[in-house]
Design an enzyme around this catalytic site. Sequence first.
Site, PDB file in Angstrom:
ATOM      1  N   ILE A 392      50.779  41.903  34.032  1.00  0.00           N
ATOM      2  CA  ILE A 392      50.564  41.114  35.247  1.00  0.00           C
ATOM      3  C   ILE A 392      51.925  40.699  35.779  1.00  0.00           C
ATOM      4  O   ILE A 392      52.866  40.455  35.001  1.00  0.00           O
ATOM      5  CB  ILE A 392      49.712  39.862  34.974  1.00  0.00           C
ATOM      6  CG1 ILE A 392      48.543  40.171  34.048  1.00  0.00           C
ATOM      7  CG2 ILE A 392      49.170  39.282  36.278  1.00  0.00           C
ATOM      8  CD1 ILE A 392      47.755  38.952  33.635  1.00  0.00           C
ATOM      9  N   GLU A 393      52.048  40.572  37.094  1.00  0.00           N
ATOM     10  CA  GLU A 393      53.330  40.320  37.739  1.00  0.00           C
ATOM     11  C   GLU A 393      54.175  39.222  37.092  1.00  0.00           C
ATOM     12  O   GLU A 393      55.376  39.391  36.929  1.00  0.00           O
ATOM     13  CB  GLU A 393      53.135  39.968  39.221  1.00  0.00           C
ATOM     14  CG  GLU A 393      52.629  41.087  40.089  1.00  0.00           C
ATOM     15  CD  GLU A 393      51.135  41.060  40.274  1.00  0.00           C
ATOM     16  OE1 GLU A 393      50.697  40.946  41.422  1.00  0.00           O
ATOM     17  OE2 GLU A 393      50.402  41.145  39.255  1.00  0.00           O
ATOM     18  N   PRO A 394      53.615  38.042  36.745  1.00  0.00           N
ATOM     19  CA  PRO A 394      54.475  36.975  36.225  1.00  0.00           C
ATOM     20  C   PRO A 394      55.129  37.305  34.890  1.00  0.00           C
ATOM     21  O   PRO A 394      56.086  36.639  34.507  1.00  0.00           O
ATOM     22  CB  PRO A 394      53.519  35.788  36.069  1.00  0.00           C
ATOM     23  CG  PRO A 394      52.373  36.103  36.938  1.00  0.00           C
ATOM     24  CD  PRO A 394      52.240  37.581  36.932  1.00  0.00           C
ATOM     25  N   GLY A 395      54.588  38.306  34.155  1.00  0.00           N
ATOM     26  CA  GLY A 395      55.285  38.673  32.920  1.00  0.00           C
ATOM     27  C   GLY A 395      54.440  38.989  31.712  1.00  0.00           C
ATOM     28  O   GLY A 395      54.963  39.423  30.682  1.00  0.00           O
TER      29      GLY A 395
END
Length: 598
Positions: A392-395
């Site tokens: 997922i984008e945030p990490g």
Amino acid sequence: MWLLSVLVMVLNDSASATHRKYHTSYRCNARNLKYDSGIDYIRMEKSKFVDSQTALKTVKDGSTIAVSGFNHAIAPEYLLKELYRMYIYTGHPRHLFFEFETTPGIPGSGIDSIANELYQNEDHEFIKGMLIPYTGFSPWSAKLIQENRIEGYMWSIGTVSYWFREVSCSRPGLITKVGIDTFTDPRDPVYHGGLMNEKARKAMRARVSVVTLDGEEYLFYQAPKPNVALIRGTTADEIGDISVDEEGMITTILNIAQAAKSKPDRGTVIAQIKRITRFGSRSPKLVIVPGPLIDYLVLAPESDHWQSGSFQYNPAIVGEDFIPNMDEMVRSLTKNMNPIQAVIARRSALELARYISTVKRSIIINLGVGIPVYVSTVIAQEGVRDYITTTIEPGSWGGIALSGNDFGVALSPYAMLHMPDQFATYEGGILDAAVLGFMQVDRHGNVNSSYIPNRVFTGPGGFPVISRGASLVIFAGRFMGGEQEETIRDGRLVIESEGTERKFVKDLYMRLFSGRESQKQKQTAIYVTERAVFKLMSKGLEIVEIAPGVDLEKDVLKNMEFEPLVPKEIPQMDPRIFDINSPLGLSEMIGKNDGQSA
């Protein structure tokens, strides 16, 4: 029952008293603590721990403020709330320009709550403008921008995140190919490089230009260096070192702090925290932002320090407590899918399985918001999680991605990266595949994922970076928009009432994915709907599959504003996809030979 209630009240009062006693003790005794080095760290740094007013009164009129936060997660909501309260009571600070790494808050909280009040009060003094990658979780910020009340600029999340890292190195901006031939390209006839309204086009505070290096075109992103940073962590030790123990992500908090501190002007960093611990009590590897980078630390009430939209704290979000019954969790998530969502998610998962069979190894994927999130549920149902690593984008890596106001966090992830590092994985082509949503598609395979005039204005989010970097990109969504009714009956798609809005259109409202750039990169682009599957070819969009029960002319072509490429024979979608209560058999399809899995 009443005895239990009294006991809970006593325990809560006791906990509050302990909390007050602890912090009172900390303030009284901190100056007396010394360490083996002979340096009185606590005496040097004790002034960092202050109330919100002391910290925020250092913010001057006209400041450029960088703010952390991916929706509710790691958003310094308390600091934002107190900053706005200070403005209400004193009239200062005003004319602020915000640079958000995503959106600090969800609908009704964080920046959205402030934007709501500004909109209702017709207040144009507090916020001068904002650079914001995503307004899907702040509809009131979207209205301020759409109605030209403040300057509005939009870049993708990955671009903003990496831009902070470049600015922290005292570089003038970010050079990247992300955004070429999309709305952030300055040659775009409407948005001229992410300038979202007339105020932005006049001020040009955040701007994009085209540069050429070794004969290759790139985009050069520039914006003001922040002189204030508002970030968040969970725990600070007595000299201000911050860790993110209970946060669902790390995001860009280190680079945001560094950007504020970088040359030429040393700015101010203010951190929201949940608790204080003793200096030297934790491994230095747990420290995300070292204390010397932080000027002030403010203890926030728990009501303003939620882990995500639905959880004040859930240990599974940070991997402290792995889910004991994955099958039960999968069944619970499955209940949230309607049959049409299930069909689209299952067909997307099938495409991933085919890709794995081709490359003969495990793959790394990203799942977008909306229907794509449910692909993780299908992956878990099919027992192929060993072959497919979701990110997922945030990490986060691994686990089960959550949706809605909890989008951005995952249950039981096994790794978390800083967000710029996560987007390096995407932009650098390390990402194998992505499943993303769409609002509009045109004949050239271009995609609009964010904007419908007067209705939807969400911004690019992570979409431009992810869709460009993945070797295989799957755009997953319903064929028509608006009110409609479709069901699955006897393994066939039945259209009870037609949708009211066409999504396959002649002209996009906004381009966020370029079919031309995709073809240049030799990327595979698939468009999955419940009625038909399309593939981007050199000559345009081609139908490659059709759902059982669907009439090509009446249900598909008639509802498109352009004529796609139509082969003489169109295969039907795999009938197993429509038997939504039975497994697809992806594990068998991929092969049980563990040697295929790298």
